[in-house]
Design a protein around this motif. Structure first.
Motif, PDB file in Angstrom:
ATOM      1  N   GLY A 135       0.821  -1.203   0.000  1.00  0.00           N
ATOM      2  CA  GLY A 135       0.000   0.000   0.000  1.00  0.00           C
ATOM      3  C   GLY A 135       0.852   1.249   0.000  1.00  0.00           C
ATOM      4  N   LYS A 136       0.208   2.380   0.196  1.00  0.00           N
ATOM      5  CA  LYS A 136       0.925   3.654   0.177  1.00  0.00           C
ATOM      6  C   LYS A 136       1.891   3.789   1.339  1.00  0.00           C
ATOM      7  CE  LYS A 136      -2.552   6.302  -2.373  1.00  0.00           C
ATOM      8  NZ  LYS A 136      -3.457   7.480  -2.368  1.00  0.00           N
ATOM      9  N   ASP A 137       1.650   3.062   2.422  1.00  0.00           N
ATOM     10  CA  ASP A 137       2.529   3.142   3.580  1.00  0.00           C
ATOM     11  C   ASP A 137       3.695   2.157   3.509  1.00  0.00           C
ATOM     12  OD1 ASP A 137       0.933   5.113   4.713  1.00  0.00           O
ATOM     13  OD2 ASP A 137      -0.370   3.638   5.701  1.00  0.00           O
ATOM     14  N   THR A 138       3.721   1.327   2.481  1.00  0.00           N
ATOM     15  CA  THR A 138       4.808   0.369   2.323  1.00  0.00           C
ATOM     16  C   THR A 138       6.101   1.103   1.966  1.00  0.00           C
ATOM     17  OG1 THR A 138       3.264  -1.334   1.538  1.00  0.00           O
ATOM     18  CG2 THR A 138       5.605  -1.660   1.043  1.00  0.00           C
ATOM     19  N   VAL A 139       7.177   0.782   2.668  1.00  0.00           N
ATOM     20  CA  VAL A 139       8.480   1.394   2.370  1.00  0.00           C
ATOM     21  C   VAL A 139       9.002   0.774   1.073  1.00  0.00           C
ATOM     22  CG1 VAL A 139      10.826   1.796   3.161  1.00  0.00           C
ATOM     23  CG2 VAL A 139       8.941   1.772   4.807  1.00  0.00           C
ATOM     24  N   HIS A 140       8.949   1.566   0.019  1.00  0.00           N
ATOM     25  CA  HIS A 140       9.252   1.041  -1.311  1.00  0.00           C
ATOM     26  C   HIS A 140       9.895   2.127  -2.157  1.00  0.00           C
ATOM     27  CE1 HIS A 140       8.695  -0.841  -5.215  1.00  0.00           C
ATOM     28  NE2 HIS A 140       8.142   0.293  -5.627  1.00  0.00           N
ATOM     29  N   PRO A 141      10.945   1.767  -2.939  1.00  0.00           N
ATOM     30  CA  PRO A 141      11.588   0.449  -3.010  1.00  0.00           C
ATOM     31  C   PRO A 141      12.483   0.218  -1.795  1.00  0.00           C
ATOM     32  CG  PRO A 141      12.754   2.001  -4.393  1.00  0.00           C
ATOM     33  CD  PRO A 141      11.560   2.740  -3.867  1.00  0.00           C
ATOM     34  N   GLY A 142      12.641  -1.041  -1.430  1.00  0.00           N
ATOM     35  CA  GLY A 142      13.428  -1.387  -0.259  1.00  0.00           C
ATOM     36  C   GLY A 142      13.478  -2.887  -0.111  1.00  0.00           C
ATOM     37  N   ARG A 143      13.669  -3.338   1.119  1.00  0.00           N
ATOM     38  CA  ARG A 143      13.807  -4.780   1.341  1.00  0.00           C
ATOM     39  C   ARG A 143      12.568  -5.543   0.880  1.00  0.00           C
ATOM     40  NH1 ARG A 143      15.503  -4.995   7.572  1.00  0.00           N
ATOM     41  NH2 ARG A 143      13.826  -3.423   7.585  1.00  0.00           N
ATOM     42  N   ILE A 144      11.398  -4.955   1.115  1.00  0.00           N
ATOM     43  CA  ILE A 144      10.170  -5.669   0.790  1.00  0.00           C
ATOM     44  C   ILE A 144       9.977  -5.809  -0.721  1.00  0.00           C
ATOM     45  CG2 ILE A 144       8.578  -3.685   0.656  1.00  0.00           C
ATOM     46  CD1 ILE A 144       6.646  -5.420   2.396  1.00  0.00           C
ATOM     47  N   THR A 145      10.652  -4.975  -1.501  1.00  0.00           N
ATOM     48  CA  THR A 145      10.552  -5.058  -2.949  1.00  0.00           C
ATOM     49  C   THR A 145      11.172  -6.340  -3.476  1.00  0.00           C
ATOM     50  OG1 THR A 145      10.770  -2.646  -2.941  1.00  0.00           O
ATOM     51  CG2 THR A 145      10.874  -3.722  -5.078  1.00  0.00           C
ATOM     52  N   VAL A 146      11.990  -6.986  -2.652  1.00  0.00           N
ATOM     53  CA  VAL A 146      12.568  -8.273  -3.038  1.00  0.00           C
ATOM     54  C   VAL A 146      11.458  -9.287  -3.346  1.00  0.00           C
ATOM     55  CG1 VAL A 146      13.907 -10.246  -2.189  1.00  0.00           C
ATOM     56  CG2 VAL A 146      14.714  -7.922  -1.781  1.00  0.00           C
ATOM     57  N   ILE A 147      10.328  -9.163  -2.665  1.00  0.00           N
ATOM     58  CA  ILE A 147       9.244 -10.139  -2.834  1.00  0.00           C
ATOM     59  C   ILE A 147       8.742 -10.187  -4.277  1.00  0.00           C
ATOM     60  CG2 ILE A 147       6.886 -10.731  -2.136  1.00  0.00           C
ATOM     61  CD1 ILE A 147       7.578  -9.650   0.649  1.00  0.00           C
ATOM     62  N   PRO A 148       8.271  -9.070  -4.860  1.00  0.00           N
ATOM     63  CA  PRO A 148       7.816  -9.156  -6.250  1.00  0.00           C
ATOM     64  C   PRO A 148       8.946  -9.402  -7.240  1.00  0.00           C
ATOM     65  CG  PRO A 148       7.764  -6.877  -5.494  1.00  0.00           C
ATOM     66  CD  PRO A 148       8.008  -7.726  -4.287  1.00  0.00           C
ATOM     67  N   VAL A 149      10.160  -8.949  -6.925  1.00  0.00           N
ATOM     68  CA  VAL A 149      11.289  -9.191  -7.827  1.00  0.00           C
ATOM     69  C   VAL A 149      11.608 -10.681  -7.888  1.00  0.00           C
ATOM     70  CG1 VAL A 149      13.768  -8.831  -8.143  1.00  0.00           C
ATOM     71  CG2 VAL A 149      12.289  -6.893  -7.617  1.00  0.00           C
ATOM     72  N   VAL A 150      11.680 -11.327  -6.746  1.00  0.00           N
ATOM     73  CA  VAL A 150      11.910 -12.779  -6.712  1.00  0.00           C
ATOM     74  C   VAL A 150      10.748 -13.507  -7.377  1.00  0.00           C
ATOM     75  CG1 VAL A 150      12.093 -14.793  -5.194  1.00  0.00           C
ATOM     76  CG2 VAL A 150      13.426 -12.737  -4.706  1.00  0.00           C
ATOM     77  N   GLY A 151       9.526 -13.047  -7.102  1.00  0.00           N
ATOM     78  CA  GLY A 151       8.361 -13.670  -7.730  1.00  0.00           C
ATOM     79  C   GLY A 151       8.421 -13.603  -9.236  1.00  0.00           C
ATOM     80  N   THR A 152       8.799 -12.456  -9.765  1.00  0.00           N
ATOM     81  CA  THR A 152       8.911 -12.301 -11.216  1.00  0.00           C
ATOM     82  C   THR A 152       9.980 -13.228 -11.784  1.00  0.00           C
ATOM     83  OG1 THR A 152       8.259  -9.974 -11.021  1.00  0.00           O
ATOM     84  CG2 THR A 152       9.298 -10.644 -13.081  1.00  0.00           C
ATOM     85  N   CYS A 153      11.116 -13.313 -11.100  1.00  0.00           N
ATOM     86  CA  CYS A 153      12.188 -14.202 -11.561  1.00  0.00           C
ATOM     87  C   CYS A 153      11.733 -15.662 -11.576  1.00  0.00           C
ATOM     88  CB  CYS A 153      13.417 -14.046 -10.670  1.00  0.00           C
ATOM     89  SG  CYS A 153      14.310 -12.489 -10.884  1.00  0.00           S
TER      90      CYS A 153
END
Length: 306
Positions: free
Chosen positions: A245-263
């Motif tokens: 959501g808008k309160d998610t610290v992004h880009p950052g550590r949590i961005t690893v989730i969709p990046v790994v998912g895409t890979c």
């Protein structure tokens, strides 16, 4: 010869729709649909890094060089027609409906997008992505296009140098570059979230994640389709679109989730498993589905794309 992979077009289609719905701010029972739709851009970056690196690495392996004129001509043909279409389509509305200061801002954003510097322009004009006053900016979406094009100004040259002169150290060099970019992103997002969002240096690790996967496939061949890993990747991507959501610290550590998912989707999804068949189904994987490719600067996954 490369094999067309419709599941990549399907993943791209999901990401495009996520970005569109995020900007539209549709709500149901007081809840915003796809509050993490902006993650579609990160998915695009990984796909773009994967496909472009495939093209460039294959050319280097086959010829020992890169046809830079052909590469940049192909990029221009892919991007500029849609970009000019958006510019000319919005000009009459901007002229008639915008106030003088807003019209000036519009003109500046058009100019910066044509120079592939709109991410820099929006950063210095304090345009905080996701805020109501910025979601109505017609060229806000071109920030990601600018990040990609800035990356691809230097990337082919560096790629050629690495493969020619540091061939045995190619993988460590790319890993170090990706790690440095990620660390810079992690540090920057704490002190200057806007810079972390718009800077190509904080986004390079996402594109390089695709490069690493492309390099692996070039050296070892494409991994065998794995239903569980493909499904896990798709769940990570879709979960990010829904739960961020808008309160998610992004880009950052949590961005690893969709990046790994895409890979995981790129590596293991195919028509042999459910995730691949879902992504390859119509209308998601119809070639040329995206009406305005410059929405996120994404390239097509056809063999000639890029």
């Amino acid at each position: 010869m490369k094999v067309y992979r419709p599941e990549i077009d399907g993943l791209r289609a999901i990401s495009v729709m996520a970005v569109i719905l995020y900007h539209a701010e549709f709500t149901v029972a007081g809840h915003t649909l796809l509050s993490g739709g902006y993650i579609g851009v990160d998915v695009f970056f990984v796909i773009s890094g994967f496909l472009i690196s495939q093209i460039l690495l294959t050319e280097i392996e086959a010829t020992g060089r890169i046809d830079f004129l052909k590469f940049y001509t192909r990029r221009a043909r892919r991007i500029l027609p849609a970009l000019f279409a958006v510019i000319f389509a919005t000009m009459p509305f901007a002229y008639y409906f915008l106030l003088p200061l807003e019209l000036t801002d519009y003109a500046n954003s058009v100019g910066s997008s044509l120079l592939f510097g709109s991410n820099i322009y929006f950063y210095f004009t304090a345009a905080q992505y996701g805020e109501p006053n910025t979601l109505l900016k017609p060229f806000l979406h071109t920030w990601s296009l600018s990040v990609e094009e800035q990356f691809y100004i230097a990337f082919p040259v560096l790629l050629l140098i690495l493969r020619r002169y540091l061939k045995s150290n190619f993988l460590p060099c790319v890993l170090v570059a990706a790690a440095l970019s990620f660390v810079f992103c992690f540090v920057t997002v704490r002190h200057d979230p806007q810079q972390a969002f718009y800077s190509p240096l904080t986004r390079a690790w996402e594109l390089l994640a695709g490069t690493l996967l492309a390099y692996y496939e070039l050296r070892r061949g494409r991994p065998r389709p794995q239903p569980l890993l493909a499904a896990a990747g798709l769940i990570l991507v879709l979960g990010s679109l829904i739960l961020f959501g808008k309160d998610t610290v992004h880009p950052g550590r949590i961005t690893v989730i969709p990046v790994v998912g895409t890979c995981l989707v790129l590596a293991f999804a195919s028509r042999e498993n459910a995730a691949g068949r879902l992504l390859a189904s119509r209308p998601a994987a119809s070639p040329g589905w995206c009406p305005t490719p410059c929405i996120c600067g994404i390239i097509r996954s056809s063999p000639s794309g890029g």
